[in-house]
Design an enzyme around this catalytic site. Structure first.
Site, PDB file in Angstrom:
ATOM      1  CG  ASN A   9      -1.150   1.100   1.161  1.00  0.00           C
ATOM      2  OD1 ASN A   9      -1.386   2.068   0.559  1.00  0.00           O
ATOM      3  ND2 ASN A   9      -2.403   1.492   2.146  1.00  0.00           N
ATOM      4  CE  LYS A  11       0.223   3.350   4.860  1.00  0.00           C
ATOM      5  NZ  LYS A  11      -0.288   4.048   6.163  1.00  0.00           N
ATOM      6  CG  HIS A  94      -5.926   1.695   5.603  1.00  0.00           C
ATOM      7  ND1 HIS A  94      -5.451   3.310   5.848  1.00  0.00           N
ATOM      8  CD2 HIS A  94      -4.971   0.462   5.288  1.00  0.00           C
ATOM      9  CE1 HIS A  94      -3.967   2.398   6.670  1.00  0.00           C
ATOM     10  NE2 HIS A  94      -3.586   1.568   5.976  1.00  0.00           N
ATOM     11  CD  GLU A  96      -2.845   5.498   6.874  1.00  0.00           C
ATOM     12  OE1 GLU A  96      -2.541   5.442   5.395  1.00  0.00           O
ATOM     13  OE2 GLU A  96      -2.408   5.056   7.874  1.00  0.00           O
ATOM     14  CD  GLU A 166      -3.718  -2.948   7.701  1.00  0.00           C
ATOM     15  OE1 GLU A 166      -2.629  -2.791   6.708  1.00  0.00           O
ATOM     16  OE2 GLU A 166      -4.305  -1.719   7.416  1.00  0.00           O
ATOM     17  N   GLY A 172       2.422   1.918  10.935  1.00  0.00           N
ATOM     18  CA  GLY A 172       3.388   3.467  10.569  1.00  0.00           C
ATOM     19  C   GLY A 172       3.988   3.896  11.843  1.00  0.00           C
ATOM     20  CB  SER A 211       5.623  -1.665  11.785  1.00  0.00           C
ATOM     21  OG  SER A 211       4.663  -0.868  11.393  1.00  0.00           O
TER      22      SER A 211
HETATM   23  C1  PEP Z   1      -0.414   0.199   6.392  1.00  0.00           C
HETATM   24  O1  PEP Z   1      -1.051   1.534   5.713  1.00  0.00           O
HETATM   25  O2  PEP Z   1      -1.494  -0.554   5.772  1.00  0.00           O
HETATM   26  C2  PEP Z   1       0.353  -0.826   6.915  1.00  0.00           C
HETATM   27  C3  PEP Z   1       0.869  -1.782   7.396  1.00  0.00           C
HETATM   28  O3  PEP Z   1       1.545   0.678   7.425  1.00  0.00           O
HETATM   29  P1  PEP Z   1       2.951   0.273   7.729  1.00  0.00           P
HETATM   30  O4  PEP Z   1       3.001  -1.198   6.916  1.00  0.00           O
HETATM   31  O5  PEP Z   1       3.830   1.267   7.454  1.00  0.00           O
HETATM   32  O6  PEP Z   1       2.442  -0.217   9.328  1.00  0.00           O
END
Ligand code: PEP
Length: 249
Positions: A9, A11, A94, A96, A166, A172, A211
């Site tokens: 992703n 973003k 997601h 966000e 998630e 992040g 992460s």
């Molecule tokens: C995400 O935004 O779906 C995600 C898992 O981000 P990150 O890997 O940066 O934590």
């Protein structure tokens, strides 16, 4: 045996030049990758990325999809448009989108339904905040997010779909759920779907996101119910993304 899916992703990152370099890097490093792979660029770059990946075993996904199919919905992009431009997948819900843009469980479910009726594979993101984990409501939150989809689509909506667990506190932040913590929630999700339809649950791909990186991917991906990863930050570097794909292979 479920085939793992690793999806990047991106973003709202990149520009024409950096995205060209990233896609070339991924294309050139696929030896030894034996899992399903997808990248989800910013929408304006989807046609360019899909063109660069034509004939390459890397699929393209969208980061969101409109709940409506056409009409006066300024700023939105329909499932049919995404499919026509080369998308196989669409991420919905997601964290966000939920936290920064106020997307409710109901809107996310409608977006999920729109993805499916336009031939896209939805990747439904679910997960708890730190406060919810500390309150002991992780399973209740995840169940509520899944139930909103079941209310619209029935359990059949998950036939061939993808769920990404998630934990919001891990996205992040550099903090990762331990493999055991993630496995516990993945098993809960699969068990919940199995309670309605065992065959759909058995083939349901449940990714972990939060992460995931080349250093922790192998341990997470070794867990029984972790079927791949939804990768944010580490998907912006071809070498890191490919290392995760190899760990899933
Ligand atoms: C995400 O935004 O779906 C995600 C898992 O981000 P990150 O890997 O940066 O934590």
């Amino acid at each position: 045996m479920r085939r793992k899916l690793v999806a990047g992703n991106w973003k709202m990152n990149g520009n024409r030049e950096s995205i060209r370099t990233l896609v070339e890097g991924i294309k050139n490093g696929l030896d030894g990758v034996n899992c399903d792979v997808a990248v989800c660029p910013p929408a304006v770059y989807i046609p360019k990325v899909a063109g660069m990946l034509d004939g390459v075993p890397v699929e393209v996904g969208a980061q969101n999809v409109c709940d409506q199919d056409s009409g006066a919905f300024t700023g939105e992009i329909s499932g049919a448009m995404l499919a026509e431009c080369g998308c196989k997948y669409a991420i919905v819900g997601h964290s966000e989108r939920r936290s920064l843009y106020g997307e409710t469980d109901e809107l996310v479910a409608a977006r999920f339904a729109a993805a499916r009726r336009n031939g896209l594979v939805p990747i439904l993101c679910v997960g708890e905040t730190l406060e919810e984990r500390e309150n002991g409501t992780t399973e209740a939150v995840v169940a509520r997010q899944i139930d909103a989809v079941i209310a619209v689509e029935g359990v059949a909506g998950f036939d061939g779909a993808v769920i990404a667990y998630e934990p919001v506190w891990a996205i992040g932040t550099g903090k990762t759920a331990t493999p055991e913590m993630a496995q516990e929630v993945h098993a809960f999700i699969r068990g919940k779907i199995a309670g309605l339809d065992q065959a759909i649950a058995d083939k349901l791909v449940i990714q972990y996101g939060g992460s995931m990186n080349p250093g922790n991917a192998a341990d997470l991906l070794a867990m029984e119910d972790i079927d791949g990863g939804l990768i944010g930050g580490a998907s912006l570097k071809a070498d890191d993304f490919l290392a995760i794909c190899k760990a899933a292979s």
